[in-house]
Scaffold this motif. Structure first.
Motif, PDB file in Angstrom:
ATOM      1  N   MET A   1      10.608  -0.961 -14.096  1.00 44.16           N
ATOM      2  CA  MET A   1      11.480  -0.080 -13.301  1.00 44.16           C
ATOM      3  C   MET A   1      11.147  -0.144 -11.816  1.00 44.16           C
ATOM      4  O   MET A   1      12.033  -0.090 -10.967  1.00 44.16           O
TER       5      MET A   1
ATOM      6  N   LEU B   1      20.421   2.008 -15.025  1.00 49.36           N
ATOM      7  CA  LEU B   1      19.397   2.080 -16.066  1.00 49.36           C
ATOM      8  C   LEU B   1      19.365   3.454 -16.688  1.00 49.36           C
ATOM      9  O   LEU B   1      19.261   3.600 -17.926  1.00 49.36           O
ATOM     10  N   ALA B   2      19.502   4.477 -15.859  1.00 46.80           N
ATOM     11  CA  ALA B   2      19.518   5.854 -16.382  1.00 46.80           C
ATOM     12  C   ALA B   2      20.753   6.117 -17.253  1.00 46.80           C
ATOM     13  O   ALA B   2      20.678   6.854 -18.237  1.00 46.80           O
TER      14      ALA B   2
ATOM     15  N   GLY C   1      17.665   4.293 -20.073  1.00 45.37           N
ATOM     16  CA  GLY C   1      16.499   3.425 -19.818  1.00 45.37           C
ATOM     17  C   GLY C   1      15.245   4.173 -19.441  1.00 45.37           C
ATOM     18  O   GLY C   1      14.163   3.598 -19.466  1.00 45.37           O
ATOM     19  N   PHE C   2      15.358   5.450 -19.092  1.00 46.51           N
ATOM     20  CA  PHE C   2      14.170   6.226 -18.719  1.00 46.51           C
ATOM     21  C   PHE C   2      13.522   6.877 -19.948  1.00 46.51           C
ATOM     22  O   PHE C   2      12.495   7.500 -19.795  1.00 46.51           O
TER      23      PHE C   2
ATOM     24  N   TYR D   1      20.520   0.111  -9.251  1.00 44.64           N
ATOM     25  CA  TYR D   1      19.802  -0.378 -10.433  1.00 44.64           C
ATOM     26  C   TYR D   1      19.283   0.788 -11.269  1.00 44.64           C
ATOM     27  O   TYR D   1      19.478   0.831 -12.499  1.00 44.64           O
ATOM     28  N   LEU D   2      18.608   1.729 -10.621  1.00 42.79           N
ATOM     29  CA  LEU D   2      18.052   2.863 -11.362  1.00 42.79           C
ATOM     30  C   LEU D   2      19.132   3.746 -11.966  1.00 42.79           C
ATOM     31  O   LEU D   2      18.967   4.292 -13.060  1.00 42.79           O
TER      32      LEU D   2
ATOM     33  N   GLN E   1      16.536  -4.258 -18.870  1.00 40.57           N
ATOM     34  CA  GLN E   1      16.260  -4.157 -17.444  1.00 40.57           C
ATOM     35  C   GLN E   1      16.696  -5.419 -16.699  1.00 40.57           C
ATOM     36  O   GLN E   1      17.281  -5.348 -15.607  1.00 40.57           O
TER      37      GLN E   1
ATOM     38  N   ASN F   1      13.241  -3.295 -24.018  1.00 44.60           N
ATOM     39  CA  ASN F   1      13.405  -2.632 -22.718  1.00 44.60           C
ATOM     40  C   ASN F   1      13.527  -3.631 -21.581  1.00 44.60           C
ATOM     41  O   ASN F   1      14.406  -3.512 -20.722  1.00 44.60           O
ATOM     42  N   SER F   2      12.623  -4.618 -21.577  1.00 46.86           N
ATOM     43  CA  SER F   2      12.625  -5.584 -20.481  1.00 46.86           C
ATOM     44  C   SER F   2      13.916  -6.389 -20.451  1.00 46.86           C
ATOM     45  O   SER F   2      14.425  -6.732 -19.377  1.00 46.86           O
TER      46      SER F   2
ATOM     47  N   LYS G   1       7.563  -1.019 -19.485  1.00 50.15           N
ATOM     48  CA  LYS G   1       8.857  -0.446 -19.110  1.00 50.15           C
ATOM     49  C   LYS G   1       8.830   0.128 -17.704  1.00 50.15           C
ATOM     50  O   LYS G   1       9.708  -0.171 -16.884  1.00 50.15           O
ATOM     51  N   TYR G   2       7.829   0.936 -17.413  1.00 52.74           N
ATOM     52  CA  TYR G   2       7.804   1.617 -16.116  1.00 52.74           C
ATOM     53  C   TYR G   2       7.422   0.681 -14.972  1.00 52.74           C
ATOM     54  O   TYR G   2       7.879   0.853 -13.840  1.00 52.74           O
TER      55      TYR G   2
END
Length: 477
Positions: free
Chosen positions: A296, A471-472, A476-477, A467-468, A430, A426-427, A292-293
């Motif tokens: 990101m 995701l947030a 997604g975090f 993007y982040l 993303q 998750n992927s 996941k990370y």
């Protein structure tokens, strides 16, 4: 120094080396052109393709035995003996190949010269000898002794590259710059290494090395060969200029791929220790979080690279290399797939199933080579193939990408069968957000002309933040 800091040091050193090397490559690309880069890359890849004969899994065996605390003197005596024997074997095989190809068959190596090849051979011999010392430092977890010589040697080599490009001394001097750089690394490494004990090897130590090396030897050999086969096949069926176009944009994708090195160093010991106490629940959590990370960090970089590929090439290389924009997109995506696959490979190896990843590595390597033979050339009359796709560098990148995707799917199936680990969603989330952001940035890209580095940095940063943020917003975090 804690392990995490040592890994961070190596990761930082790799990135510093990549940046320094990229600056030098910029001068060479703009002053000497794609053909010069292609001649150098083809020679490095052709000789480098034989270096698998000097490894056979013993490098990994040495790191393993030294890290276990076995007698350092006997380990060094054993590894030095094995490495020098294998280097001699590699040189004999390469000499026979060169004689057979040039004198017996009467064929030429059209994208290189004998002087350039001989220079590159000297570089690889020194490189393999230095590998004795760097493997020992790695086994002893002395990361600074690996990082410092590499940074200094790479800086000197890059300085030589810039000088050669500005003075117009020719491709052979680029190869000689490699020799000067690796020679500096050898001197500095030997300074750290000179007080280490070296003892006469015994049968027990040889046997210990063989037990570890032989099961992973084939995978190690295929893995090394796979680093060079794309440039070799492009050079055989196309021109030095085509190799140069491919080689230049490949350097960009390597920035993304360097993340895999940090993942390997941080994750494998953790998974191994958890496996030793049978804590499978924590292993799953660790692998899922790693994927996941890593996603990101890497996914927005890859998306921005694919959207702004032409602008990146224009700003950081030169207009001559714009024809390689599609190759850059494929190689960036390939780097992402490799990095995201790495936690799943570590899960199997950390759970004492390295034979599964070894067999899969061999399969993926063979598949990529077969695909290249169909995608890269226009024809192979010797095999009766006269109407192939002839995609050149794009075909080589596509072949690697397809084989890596199939390898990633296979890894996840193996993890499910042997470790009862299902791939998380998750992927997928993303990637969906990445596609959405990519479409938005693509609309900006087709409506604006970007030819300055700060403009490129601004728009790419905006895409990454978008993007982040998205995701947030979905947790997604």
């Amino acid at each position: 120094m804690p392990i995490s800091r040592k890994i961070a040091l190596l990761f930082a050193a790799e990135n510093i080396n990549a940046i320094i090397g990229w600056i030098a490559l910029l001068f060479v690309a703009r002053k000497m052109g794609a053909t010069a880069l292609g001649e150098l890359s083809y020679a490095l890849s052709l000789v480098g393709g034989f270096t698998f004969l000097a490894f056979f899994g013993f490098n990994m065996a040495h790191i393993k035995r030294v890290s276990e605390g076995q007698d350092l003197g006997k380990c060094l005596g054993t590894f030095i003996t094995i490495r020098l024997f294998l280097i001699s074997f590699m040189l004999i095989v390469f000499t026979i190949f060169y004689w057979f190809w040039r004198d017996f068959l009467g064929k030429g190596l059209y994208d290189t010269t004998a002087e350039l090849l001989f220079t590159v051979v000297i570089y690889y011999v020194i490189y393999l000898v230095v590998g004795i010392m760097t493997a020992t430092f790695s086994g002893l977890k002395q990361s600074a002794r690996v990082a410092i010589p590499n940074i200094i040697g790479t800086s000197i080599r890059s300085g030589m590259f810039i000088a050669v490009a500005l003075m117009g001394w020719g491709v052979v001097w680029l190869a000689r710059s490699y020799i000067i750089g690796i020679f500096i690394i050898a001197i500095l490494s030997f300074w750290y290494f000179k007080d280490y004990p070296i003892s006469k090897p015994d049968k027990a130590t040889f046997k210990s090395y063989n037990i570890y090396a032989f099961p992973v030897a084939a995978a190690s050999m295929f893995g090394i060969f796979r680093q060079y086969i794309d440039k070799i096949i492009i050079g055989i069926f196309w021109t030095a200029s085509d190799v140069g176009l491919y080689f230049a944009v490949e350097r960009i994708a390597l920035f993304i791929g360097s993340m895999a090195l940090a993942i390997e160093g941080m994750l494998l010991p953790a998974v191994s220790s958890l496996h030793s106490i049978h804590d499978h629940k924590k292993i799953k959590s660790l692998i899922y979080d790693a994927e996941k990370y890593v996603g990101m960090v890497c996914i927005p970089i890859v998306v921005m690279t694919m959207v702004w590929s032409r602008e990146i090439i224009l700003v950081f290389i030169s207009r001559e290399f714009l024809a390689a924009s599609q190759i850059l997109k494929l190689l960036a995506f390939l780097a992402l797939v490799r990095v995201i696959n790495r936690p799943w490979s570590i899960a199997l190896r950390g759970a004492d199933r390295p034979e599964l990843t070894s067999l899969l590595s061999i399969f993926v390597s063979i598949l990529s080579i077969v695909l290249m033979l169909f995608l890269v050339p226009e024809k192979i009359p010797q095999l009766g193939f006269n109407n192939l796709l002839g995609m050149g560098g794009e075909g080589a990148a596509l072949a690697l990408l397809i084989s890596e995707i199939i390898g990633g799917i296979s890894l996840r199936i193996l993890c499910y069968i042997h470790l009862n680990m299902l791939p998380p969603l998750n992927s997928l989330f993303q990637l969906i957000i990445a596609i959405l952001v990519g479409l938005i940035m693509w609309q900006i890209q087709i409506s604006m002309f970007v030819d300055r580095w700060y403009e490129l940095a601004l728009f790419s940063s905006f895409g990454g933040i978008l993007y982040l943020s998205l995701l947030a917003s979905i947790g997604g975090f």
